[in-house]
Design a protein around this motif. Structure first.
Motif, PDB file in Angstrom:
ATOM      1  N   LYS B 184      16.419 -13.089 -77.847  1.00 24.24           N
ATOM      2  CA  LYS B 184      16.055 -12.232 -78.974  1.00 24.24           C
ATOM      3  C   LYS B 184      14.846 -12.813 -79.693  1.00 24.24           C
ATOM      4  CE  LYS B 184      20.836 -10.894 -79.433  1.00 24.24           C
ATOM      5  NZ  LYS B 184      22.102 -11.096 -80.189  1.00 24.24           N
ATOM      6  N   PHE B 185      13.932 -11.932 -80.077  1.00 21.01           N
ATOM      7  CA  PHE B 185      12.667 -12.388 -80.635  1.00 21.01           C
ATOM      8  C   PHE B 185      12.125 -11.299 -81.538  1.00 21.01           C
ATOM      9  CE2 PHE B 185      12.313 -10.424 -76.506  1.00 21.01           C
ATOM     10  CZ  PHE B 185      11.450  -9.379 -76.754  1.00 21.01           C
ATOM     11  N   THR B 186      11.212 -11.674 -82.407  1.00 19.08           N
ATOM     12  CA  THR B 186      10.560 -10.677 -83.257  1.00 19.08           C
ATOM     13  C   THR B 186       9.244 -10.254 -82.600  1.00 19.08           C
ATOM     14  OG1 THR B 186       9.261 -12.298 -84.494  1.00 19.08           O
ATOM     15  CG2 THR B 186      11.502 -11.867 -85.290  1.00 19.08           C
ATOM     16  N   ILE B 187       8.715  -9.120 -83.022  1.00 23.21           N
ATOM     17  CA  ILE B 187       7.432  -8.679 -82.456  1.00 23.21           C
ATOM     18  C   ILE B 187       6.310  -9.665 -82.804  1.00 23.21           C
ATOM     19  CG2 ILE B 187       5.673  -6.840 -82.513  1.00 23.21           C
ATOM     20  CD1 ILE B 187       7.900  -4.821 -82.379  1.00 23.21           C
ATOM     21  N   PRO B 188       6.290 -10.237 -84.021  1.00 15.69           N
ATOM     22  CA  PRO B 188       5.267 -11.286 -84.261  1.00 15.69           C
ATOM     23  C   PRO B 188       5.407 -12.481 -83.320  1.00 15.69           C
ATOM     24  CG  PRO B 188       6.131 -10.481 -86.339  1.00 15.69           C
ATOM     25  CD  PRO B 188       6.965  -9.839 -85.261  1.00 15.69           C
ATOM     26  N   GLU B 189       6.641 -12.833 -82.945  1.00 15.48           N
ATOM     27  CA  GLU B 189       6.813 -13.942 -82.001  1.00 15.48           C
ATOM     28  C   GLU B 189       6.266 -13.567 -80.618  1.00 15.48           C
ATOM     29  OE1 GLU B 189      10.737 -15.719 -84.352  1.00 15.48           O
ATOM     30  OE2 GLU B 189      11.023 -14.685 -82.439  1.00 15.48           O
ATOM     31  N   TYR B 214       5.354   0.949 -74.632  1.00 17.80           N
ATOM     32  CA  TYR B 214       5.816   0.717 -73.265  1.00 17.80           C
ATOM     33  C   TYR B 214       7.303   1.025 -73.102  1.00 17.80           C
ATOM     34  CZ  TYR B 214       1.417  -1.663 -72.417  1.00 17.80           C
ATOM     35  OH  TYR B 214       0.099  -1.954 -72.281  1.00 17.80           O
ATOM     36  N   ASP B 215       7.981   1.171 -74.242  1.00 16.98           N
ATOM     37  CA  ASP B 215       9.400   1.519 -74.208  1.00 16.98           C
ATOM     38  C   ASP B 215      10.220   0.455 -73.469  1.00 16.98           C
ATOM     39  OD1 ASP B 215      11.617   3.083 -74.707  1.00 16.98           O
ATOM     40  OD2 ASP B 215      11.426   4.227 -72.844  1.00 16.98           O
ATOM     41  N   ILE B 216       9.841  -0.795 -73.661  1.00 22.31           N
ATOM     42  CA  ILE B 216      10.557  -1.875 -72.971  1.00 22.31           C
ATOM     43  C   ILE B 216      11.371  -2.715 -73.939  1.00 22.31           C
ATOM     44  CG2 ILE B 216       8.887  -2.070 -71.084  1.00 22.31           C
ATOM     45  CD1 ILE B 216       7.660  -4.440 -72.545  1.00 22.31           C
ATOM     46  N   LEU B 217      11.257  -2.417 -75.250  1.00 17.23           N
ATOM     47  CA  LEU B 217      11.950  -3.224 -76.259  1.00 17.23           C
ATOM     48  C   LEU B 217      13.181  -2.498 -76.795  1.00 17.23           C
ATOM     49  CD1 LEU B 217       8.906  -4.536 -78.346  1.00 17.23           C
ATOM     50  CD2 LEU B 217      10.179  -5.758 -76.570  1.00 17.23           C
ATOM     51  N   ILE B 218      14.241  -3.230 -76.971  1.00 20.97           N
ATOM     52  CA  ILE B 218      15.448  -2.685 -77.584  1.00 20.97           C
ATOM     53  C   ILE B 218      15.622  -3.382 -78.939  1.00 20.97           C
ATOM     54  CG2 ILE B 218      17.967  -2.507 -77.430  1.00 20.97           C
ATOM     55  CD1 ILE B 218      17.646  -2.735 -74.362  1.00 20.97           C
ATOM     56  N   GLN B 219      15.697  -2.581 -79.985  1.00 25.25           N
ATOM     57  CA  GLN B 219      15.892  -3.171 -81.313  1.00 25.25           C
ATOM     58  C   GLN B 219      17.369  -3.556 -81.469  1.00 25.25           C
ATOM     59  OE1 GLN B 219      14.261  -0.782 -84.432  1.00 25.25           O
ATOM     60  NE2 GLN B 219      14.631  -2.330 -86.020  1.00 25.25           N
ATOM     61  N   THR B 220      17.628  -4.802 -81.809  1.00 20.49           N
ATOM     62  CA  THR B 220      19.012  -5.216 -82.061  1.00 20.49           C
ATOM     63  C   THR B 220      19.322  -4.916 -83.533  1.00 20.49           C
ATOM     64  OG1 THR B 220      18.478  -7.452 -82.807  1.00 20.49           O
ATOM     65  CG2 THR B 220      18.674  -7.119 -80.419  1.00 20.49           C
ATOM     66  N   ASN B 221      20.539  -5.134 -83.931  1.00 20.94           N
ATOM     67  CA  ASN B 221      20.878  -4.905 -85.349  1.00 20.94           C
ATOM     68  C   ASN B 221      20.670  -6.156 -86.195  1.00 20.94           C
ATOM     69  OD1 ASN B 221      21.592  -2.193 -85.166  1.00 20.94           O
ATOM     70  ND2 ASN B 221      23.561  -2.778 -84.238  1.00 20.94           N
ATOM     71  N   GLU B 222      20.030  -7.155 -85.584  1.00 22.41           N
ATOM     72  CA  GLU B 222      19.870  -8.435 -86.276  1.00 22.41           C
ATOM     73  C   GLU B 222      18.446  -8.625 -86.778  1.00 22.41           C
ATOM     74  OE1 GLU B 222      21.643 -11.561 -83.668  1.00 22.41           O
ATOM     75  OE2 GLU B 222      22.221  -9.802 -82.490  1.00 22.41           O
ATOM     76  N   LYS B 223      18.337  -9.534 -87.741  1.00 18.34           N
ATOM     77  CA  LYS B 223      17.021  -9.883 -88.253  1.00 18.34           C
ATOM     78  C   LYS B 223      16.827 -11.398 -88.179  1.00 18.34           C
ATOM     79  CE  LYS B 223      16.817  -5.997 -91.507  1.00 18.34           C
ATOM     80  NZ  LYS B 223      15.586  -5.342 -91.032  1.00 18.34           N
ATOM     81  N   ARG B 224      15.575 -11.823 -88.069  1.00 20.05           N
ATOM     82  CA  ARG B 224      15.263 -13.248 -88.112  1.00 20.05           C
ATOM     83  C   ARG B 224      15.356 -13.693 -89.562  1.00 20.05           C
ATOM     84  NH1 ARG B 224      15.461 -16.100 -84.490  1.00 20.05           N
ATOM     85  NH2 ARG B 224      13.689 -15.644 -83.154  1.00 20.05           N
ATOM     86  N   THR B 225      16.280 -14.570 -89.852  1.00 23.28           N
ATOM     87  CA  THR B 225      16.419 -15.032 -91.230  1.00 23.28           C
ATOM     88  C   THR B 225      15.764 -16.410 -91.369  1.00 23.28           C
ATOM     89  OG1 THR B 225      18.579 -15.899 -90.645  1.00 23.28           O
ATOM     90  CG2 THR B 225      18.515 -13.732 -91.688  1.00 23.28           C
ATOM     91  N   GLY B 226      15.632 -16.833 -92.609  1.00 23.21           N
ATOM     92  CA  GLY B 226      15.065 -18.162 -92.856  1.00 23.21           C
ATOM     93  C   GLY B 226      13.562 -18.205 -92.710  1.00 23.21           C
ATOM     94  N   VAL B 227      12.896 -17.049 -92.727  1.00 25.55           N
ATOM     95  CA  VAL B 227      11.442 -17.067 -92.716  1.00 25.55           C
ATOM     96  C   VAL B 227      10.927 -16.682 -94.097  1.00 25.55           C
ATOM     97  CG1 VAL B 227      11.192 -16.620 -90.251  1.00 25.55           C
ATOM     98  CG2 VAL B 227      11.374 -14.710 -91.850  1.00 25.55           C
ATOM     99  N   ALA B 228       9.660 -16.969 -94.332  1.00 21.00           N
ATOM    100  CA  ALA B 228       9.103 -16.854 -95.682  1.00 21.00           C
ATOM    101  C   ALA B 228       9.118 -15.411 -96.203  1.00 21.00           C
ATOM    102  CB  ALA B 228       7.676 -17.402 -95.697  1.00 21.00           C
ATOM    103  N   HIS B 229       8.737 -14.481 -95.317  1.00 25.23           N
ATOM    104  CA  HIS B 229       8.564 -13.106 -95.778  1.00 25.23           C
ATOM    105  C   HIS B 229       9.813 -12.269 -95.514  1.00 25.23           C
ATOM    106  CE1 HIS B 229       4.456 -14.171 -96.515  1.00 25.23           C
ATOM    107  NE2 HIS B 229       4.409 -14.679 -95.298  1.00 25.23           N
ATOM    108  N   LYS B 230       9.662 -10.987 -95.654  1.00 25.73           N
ATOM    109  CA  LYS B 230      10.728 -10.031 -95.372  1.00 25.73           C
ATOM    110  C   LYS B 230      11.272 -10.294 -93.966  1.00 25.73           C
ATOM    111  CE  LYS B 230      11.162  -4.995 -94.828  1.00 25.73           C
ATOM    112  NZ  LYS B 230      10.722  -4.670 -93.468  1.00 25.73           N
ATOM    113  N   ALA B 231      12.592 -10.433 -93.846  1.00 25.18           N
ATOM    114  CA  ALA B 231      13.186 -10.795 -92.564  1.00 25.18           C
ATOM    115  C   ALA B 231      12.846  -9.768 -91.484  1.00 25.18           C
ATOM    116  CB  ALA B 231      14.713 -10.898 -92.724  1.00 25.18           C
ATOM    117  N   PRO B 232      12.134 -10.170 -90.418  1.00 24.90           N
ATOM    118  CA  PRO B 232      11.745  -9.197 -89.390  1.00 24.90           C
ATOM    119  C   PRO B 232      12.882  -8.903 -88.399  1.00 24.90           C
ATOM    120  CG  PRO B 232      10.731 -11.336 -88.960  1.00 24.90           C
ATOM    121  CD  PRO B 232      11.619 -11.520 -90.158  1.00 24.90           C
ATOM    122  N   ASP B 233      12.816  -7.718 -87.814  1.00 22.38           N
ATOM    123  CA  ASP B 233      13.830  -7.296 -86.841  1.00 22.38           C
ATOM    124  C   ASP B 233      13.747  -8.122 -85.566  1.00 22.38           C
ATOM    125  OD1 ASP B 233      14.811  -5.170 -88.401  1.00 22.38           O
ATOM    126  OD2 ASP B 233      13.083  -3.939 -87.812  1.00 22.38           O
TER     127      ASP B 233
END
Lengths: 254, 254
Positions: B184-189, B214-233
């Motif tokens: 699992k990863f964020t789009i910025p990652e 490309y329709d290759i990404l599946i959004q999970t219900n989780e967010k990356r926490t512990g980062v400076a800004h708004k938690a990304p999907d």
């Protein structure tokens, strides 16, 4: 046959177990063709290739093979894969060569050892290869359409298929048009080359728009005459811009 | 040191003059890293590699090397080039191994013969390699940033640079994201990975639009926490669609 027809090879000068094979592509009558050798006294065909002298770079030996078979120098040549399966077994062909008195039986062990082979593909302008030349073990050297290949030795058919697959993938990064077409060509001829390599039809307007968009074509003042329809314009590549464009990769798929 | 520390190698079981070298890429803290070995009693580093048993496919031996160094199986591994220059001369390192009593002097001739080497690159998820393992001739196995490489033996630096250049070219055809990122990863990652491999900044909006397109990404219900800004999907790859997309090649450049 007398002893003199045997191929003289100083195996102690060669890297053991290492060979090279060249898939030499040409484009003719809307077909992609490869240059193949027919082995002496046999209906089996083979890719042009050879061994590697201990004192010579592998890539340099591939250039020698190309020069010797096509008479051409400064050809586009690209190493694409090492074929290293244990199942590559040369015993059958070694025995054939010895039976035909083409090979000194003392070399049997060396010829029948396990070989790995380095695959290269080359792009040549079909019309420039005036006299394809057989090597010492073959009696014919001819262009064969890749969609109608003869009986090939070892894994040479796989090597050709892999070379073609690589060419497709690298279409946006390699100088396909520059090397496979004559100096002057029409845009429909360029499109036909792309369609043949990709094995699919492309939209005429899109292709024209994209190709002109890359700014790599120079319109000459000449037209292709002797064709059925309105005589189309002849173009040539702006080589500097062409090489810059492929170094970055053409940006769009086909 | 006593005799027992010498590396036992049955050279008669090996293909003469043929080796393999693996460029194992990992992505960590926005850097592309490679796994390197430090040779025993030396400040010289080397790529993980080995020789080829006469009874084993070359590609299979590369899988063994990866397994032995990383502990991982089913790793993405791609053969990319044969390095066959005559200037690859192993005499210096052979002498060092013999001086250090790591190699039987009787093997000097075999080790110092001309070797050609088959280069592979592997993509592994950095965090999964828990204990990089040195081989018999080395005393350390560590990740090194490709922009800050240590002193490397032979042409190993060139092999790494060529592997990176190949990775750049093949970015649209190889499963880079799937193999170098955690599940699992964020789009910025994901963008950071692409920027690191390509060594250039990409436009944030464009990247996001293309990747979602490309329709290759599946959004999970989780967010990356512990980062400076708004938690990304957090996203993961739709593996079926992902493999289909790269088999055709991502259609747009970056």
């Amino acid at each position: 046959m007398n002893k003199k027809e045997e191929v003289a090879i100083q195996v102690e000068d060669l890297q053991p177990g290492l060979s090279i094979d060249c898939v030499i592509f040409g484009f003719h009558e809307n077909e992609l063709k490869v240059l193949l050798l027919r082995l002496k006294n046999s209906d089996i065909w083979a890719l042009p290739g050879g061994f590697v002298n201990k004192e010579i770079d592998v890539d340099q030996e591939a250039i020698h093979v190309l020069k010797n078979r096509t008479g051409l120098e400064s050809i586009f040549l690209h190493q694409f894969h090492l074929f290293g399966s244990v199942s590559r077994n040369n015993t059958y062909h070694t025995n054939h060569l010895i039976e035909q008195k083409l090979l000194d039986p003392n070399l049997k062990e060396w010829f029948a050892q396990r070989f790995v082979t380095v695959g290269y593909y080359a792009l040549v302008e079909y019309s420039k290869v005036e006299e394809p030349t057989p090597d010492l073990l073959s009696e014919a050297c001819e262009w064969c359409a890749i969609n109608d290949l003869p009986n090939l030795m070892l894994d040479h058919k796989d090597i050709i298929l892999e070379a073609h697959a690589t060419l497709k993938k690298e279409l946006n990064h390699q100088p396909i048009g520059l090397n496979l077409l004559p100096e002057k060509f029409t845009i429909p001829e360029l499109q036909s080359l792309y369609e043949t390599v990709l094995e699919k039809k492309l939209d005429r307007r899109n292709f024209r728009r994209k190709m002109l968009g890359y700014d790599i074509l120079i319109q000459t003042n000449e037209k292709r005459t002797g064709v059925a329809h309105k005589a189309p314009d002849l173009y040539k590549f702006d080589q500097e811009k062409y090489h810059l464009a492929i170094s970055q990769g053409f940006k769009s798929g086909w």
